[in-house]
Design a protein around this motif. Structure first.
Motif, short mmCIF file in Angstrom:
data_model
loop_
_atom_site.label_atom_id
_atom_site.label_comp_id
_atom_site.label_asym_id
_atom_site.label_seq_id
_atom_site.Cartn_x
_atom_site.Cartn_y
_atom_site.Cartn_z
N LEU A 1 -3.92 -7.14 2.33
CA LEU A 1 -3.02 -6.99 1.18
C LEU A 1 -3.35 -5.66 0.50
CD1 LEU A 1 -2.85 -10.68 -0.04
CD2 LEU A 1 -1.40 -9.50 1.60
N TYR A 2 -2.83 -5.45 -0.71
CA TYR A 2 -3.01 -4.10 -1.24
C TYR A 2 -4.22 -3.95 -2.15
CZ TYR A 2 -0.32 -5.93 -5.27
OH TYR A 2 0.14 -6.68 -6.32
N ASP A 3 -4.92 -5.06 -2.44
CA ASP A 3 -6.06 -4.94 -3.36
C ASP A 3 -7.39 -4.77 -2.65
OD1 ASP A 3 -6.08 -7.48 -2.37
OD2 ASP A 3 -6.51 -8.47 -4.27
N GLY A 4 -7.40 -4.78 -1.31
CA GLY A 4 -8.64 -4.52 -0.58
C GLY A 4 -9.78 -5.44 -0.96
N ASN A 5 -9.50 -6.74 -1.05
CA ASN A 5 -10.53 -7.70 -1.48
C ASN A 5 -11.57 -7.88 -0.37
OD1 ASN A 5 -12.04 -9.93 -2.33
ND2 ASN A 5 -10.28 -10.85 -3.34
N PRO A 6 -12.83 -7.62 -0.65
CA PRO A 6 -13.86 -7.75 0.40
C PRO A 6 -13.95 -9.15 0.98
CG PRO A 6 -14.71 -6.50 -1.46
CD PRO A 6 -13.38 -7.06 -1.89
N ALA B 1 -5.45 12.32 3.69
CA ALA B 1 -6.54 11.68 4.43
C ALA B 1 -6.70 10.23 4.01
CB ALA B 1 -7.84 12.45 4.20
N GLY B 2 -6.61 9.96 2.72
CA GLY B 2 -6.71 8.59 2.24
C GLY B 2 -5.59 7.72 2.77
N MET B 3 -4.39 8.27 2.80
CA MET B 3 -3.24 7.52 3.31
C MET B 3 -3.43 7.17 4.78
SD MET B 3 0.76 8.56 2.97
CE MET B 3 0.53 10.12 3.82
N ALA B 4 -3.95 8.11 5.58
CA ALA B 4 -4.20 7.84 6.99
C ALA B 4 -5.20 6.71 7.16
CB ALA B 4 -4.69 9.11 7.67
N LEU B 5 -6.26 6.70 6.34
CA LEU B 5 -7.27 5.65 6.44
C LEU B 5 -6.73 4.29 6.00
CD1 LEU B 5 -10.47 7.48 5.14
CD2 LEU B 5 -10.06 6.66 7.46
N SER B 6 -6.10 4.24 4.84
CA SER B 6 -5.63 2.96 4.30
C SER B 6 -4.54 2.35 5.17
CB SER B 6 -5.12 3.14 2.87
OG SER B 6 -6.15 3.53 2.00
N LEU B 7 -3.52 3.14 5.51
CA LEU B 7 -2.43 2.61 6.31
C LEU B 7 -2.89 2.34 7.74
CD1 LEU B 7 0.58 4.78 5.03
CD2 LEU B 7 -0.03 2.43 4.41
N GLY B 8 -3.78 3.18 8.25
CA GLY B 8 -4.30 2.94 9.59
C GLY B 8 -5.08 1.64 9.67
N ALA B 9 -5.93 1.39 8.67
CA ALA B 9 -6.71 0.15 8.65
C ALA B 9 -5.83 -1.07 8.48
CB ALA B 9 -7.75 0.21 7.53
N ALA B 10 -4.66 -0.89 7.85
CA ALA B 10 -3.76 -2.02 7.59
C ALA B 10 -2.92 -2.40 8.81
CB ALA B 10 -2.83 -1.70 6.42
N VAL C 1 0.83 -1.20 0.00
CA VAL C 1 0.00 0.00 0.00
C VAL C 1 0.87 1.26 0.00
CG1 VAL C 1 -1.68 1.33 1.34
CG2 VAL C 1 -1.94 -1.14 1.11
N GLY C 2 1.90 1.25 0.84
CA GLY C 2 2.75 2.43 0.94
C GLY C 2 3.52 2.72 -0.34
N ILE C 3 4.15 1.69 -0.90
CA ILE C 3 4.99 1.90 -2.08
C ILE C 3 4.17 2.05 -3.34
CG2 ILE C 3 6.73 0.87 -3.58
CD1 ILE C 3 7.97 1.87 -1.08
N PHE C 4 3.30 1.05 -3.59
CA PHE C 4 2.63 1.02 -4.89
C PHE C 4 1.60 2.13 -5.05
CE2 PHE C 4 -0.53 -0.44 -7.97
CZ PHE C 4 0.29 -0.65 -9.06
#
Length: 547
Positions: free
Chosen positions: A123-128, A107-116, A65-68
């Motif tokens: 993983l990085y594709d957020g598969n439901p 804001a998006g980075m805080a949400l995605s990395l925080g949830a991870a 998530v961070g790199i890609f």
């Protein structure tokens, strides 16, 4: 547009310079964090550190998530805006959109990395499907991607407004200006695509829709475009560095360069079929079409490679360069940006050769779930794209701040070490993939049950990853030094004026020779793949599936 880019950037308003510095600084921080996650995963796979599987997958998620996503796309936004402002020379025409887009991505980075950082690693594709019992975490994770998508619409819109303002003054796009305009459009399309792919997961998580059944297919399509978009940006960076560091413009003229950049819009979107070769119900005719179409995906990048190498060679020979490769020594390799771009070109050759094996309809099902994928992919993501973006920042940030790179003498050797580590990481990774080592496991030794050669190869992967990570960290810190250091930026390195006419009959041989070597390597990698996979036991060939 007149004068070197560095001079034009130095005249931007403080508000514009603050925006570009802030975006670049945050991007570098995310880059360093992503490197840390990747190192942890590599060490765990080699058995050098003990990690519980869940912790390993969490590190893998943070790395991906961070790199890609956040490094590659935040730094693209910063470079795009900087080059667009440089084209006009009068600042950003849509700076409010730029600031808004930056805020959305933060804001998006805080949400995605925080949830991870907790719960089930997504993983990085957020598969439901992975978050069936944690809808709230999926909602936050995917909402972060949606905000990133909105940011990828707003920031390029600011770049487009700036470029159009420049065109109204000058009357036409320059070659670089047209490339930036195309790049901005591609970024905006990718932003809309991200919203389309990840919004259904958020709606399901909030109880407003069904769990997405076609998330994987939609992800393959958006991933393909977002995978090749940084390559287009990389080529643009090479064009700019060729002009600004060396002082050479394309010998083929601006019109031909514009055609090459437009070719990305023609060749890249239709070639996403090869990402779906693992779909069990994909018709045979579609598989064949996917392989044939995928042959064209490298056309614009190889064409740009030819233009750049030929232009440099012709101008170097005009200044007395001799021998097949002797002219290369005349380039300003003491400049960290030039060294990074040079090794990025070399790594791109390795990446294209290996990518060709993965787009074969018969090989893809055998290789796609093996360590072949991260082995080859890092030649692009790290060795080509990230090195080129760091090179761009090494040019842009000193111009914005008036401060030079930290440790410039050391920084110019970091691309060498990065490539050395990458050759160990990627070479061992590709060999491991050919031997059936899966890519989505943390303990590649399977508690001692895996073949001994697997562990040896993972050891090379870890060792190469450490060298690569250390070199990239030093380079990134050197570039970041121009944001916080006290060393004055050098006035300007020696540049060719680009006007010395070529000698009569001067030939550019290295570019065509390089493409020939790449083509030979493509067939060699494919043949080796088929022969190696046929020689493996059935159990080994199937080892990677399902991981």
């Amino acid at each position: 547009m007149s004068g070197p880019l560095r001079d034009r950037l130095a005249t931007l308003s403080p508000v514009d310079r603050w925006l570009l510095q802030a975006m670049s600084g945050v991007a570098l921080l995310v880059f360093l964090g992503g490197i840390s996650g990747g190192v942890g995963v590599a060490l765990a796979r080699a058995g050098w550190i003990d990690l519980l599987p869940e912790a390993g997958y969490r590190l893998l998620t943070l790395h991906g998530v961070g790199i890609f996503f956040y490094w590659l796309f935040l730094v693209q936004g910063a470079i795009l805006l900087a080059l667009a402002a440089g084209e006009g020379g009068r600042g950003l025409a849509g700076r409010a959109l730029g600031w808004a887009g930056f805020g959305l991505i933060l804001a998006g980075m805080a949400l995605s990395l925080g949830a991870a950082t907790g719960g089930t690693p997504l993983l990085y594709d957020g598969n439901p499907q992975l978050a069936a019992h944690e809808p709230g975490r999926l909602a936050a994770f995917n909402a972060g991607y949606i905000l990133l998508g909105l940011g990828l619409i707003a920031i390029p819109a600011a770049g487009v407004a700036t470029l159009l303002a420049a065109v109204r003054r000058v009357g036409e796009f320059s070659a670089v200006g047209f490339a930036l305009f195309t790049w901005a459009g591609f970024l905006m399309v990718s932003g809309f695509a991200m919203i389309y792919v990840f919004a259904p997961g958020v709606l399901w998580a909030l109880g407003l829709g069904e769990i997405p059944a076609n998330h994987g297919t939609n992800w393959h399509i958006v991933f393909h475009n977002m995978h090749y978009l940084p390559l287009m940006a990389t080529v643009i960076v090479w064009y700019v560095l060729m002009q600004e560091v060396v002082g050479v413009k394309s010998i083929f003229g601006a019109r031909f360069s514009k055609l090459v950049f437009a070719a990305y819009l023609v060749f890249v979107p239709p070639t996403s079929l090869y990402h779906m070769f693992l779909e069990p119900d994909l018709p045979g005719a579609v598989r064949i079409a996917g392989s044939l179409l995928s042959l064209f995906v490298s056309v614009p990048t190889l064409t740009a490679f030819l233009i750049i190498i030929a232009s440099l060679e012709v101008h170097a020979r005009a200044r007395g360069g001799r021998g097949l490769f002797g002219w290369i020594r005349m380039l300003p390799w003491r400049e960290p940006a030039m060294a990074a771009a040079g090794f990025a070109v070399l790594n791109m050759g390795f990446g294209i050769v290996l990518a060709f094996a993965l787009i074969q309809a018969d090989l893809a099902p055998l290789l796609s779930d093996t360590f072949f994928v991260p082995g080859y992919f890092h030649f692009f993501t790290v060795g080509t794209v990230s090195l080129s973006f760091l090179a761009a920042l090494a040019l842009i940030l000193p111009a914005l701040t008036g401060r030079g790179l930290a440790m410039p003498g050391l920084a110019r050797f970091t691309p060498h070490l990065t490539t050395l580590g990458l050759l160990a990481f990627g070479g061992a990774g590709v060999a491991a993939g050919y031997l059936g080592v899966p890519r989505r496991v943390i303990d590649a030794g399977y508690g001692g049950e895996a073949p001994p050669l697997w562990s040896s190869l993972m050891g090379w992967v870890a060792a190469g990853g450490l060298v690569m990570a250390l070199a990239l960290t030093v380079f990134a810190l050197s570039v970041a030094g121009s944001l916080i250091g006290s060393r004055a930026a050098p006035t300007c390195s020696s540049r060719w004026d680009g006007t010395t006419p070529p000698r009569p009959g001067a030939a550019a041989l290295v570019g065509p020779l390089g493409v020939l070597i790449i083509v030979i390597g493509m067939y060699g990698a494919t043949t080796l793949g088929f022969e190696t996979m046929r020689a493996l036991p059935v159990e080994a060939v199937g080892a990677g599936h399902g991981h």
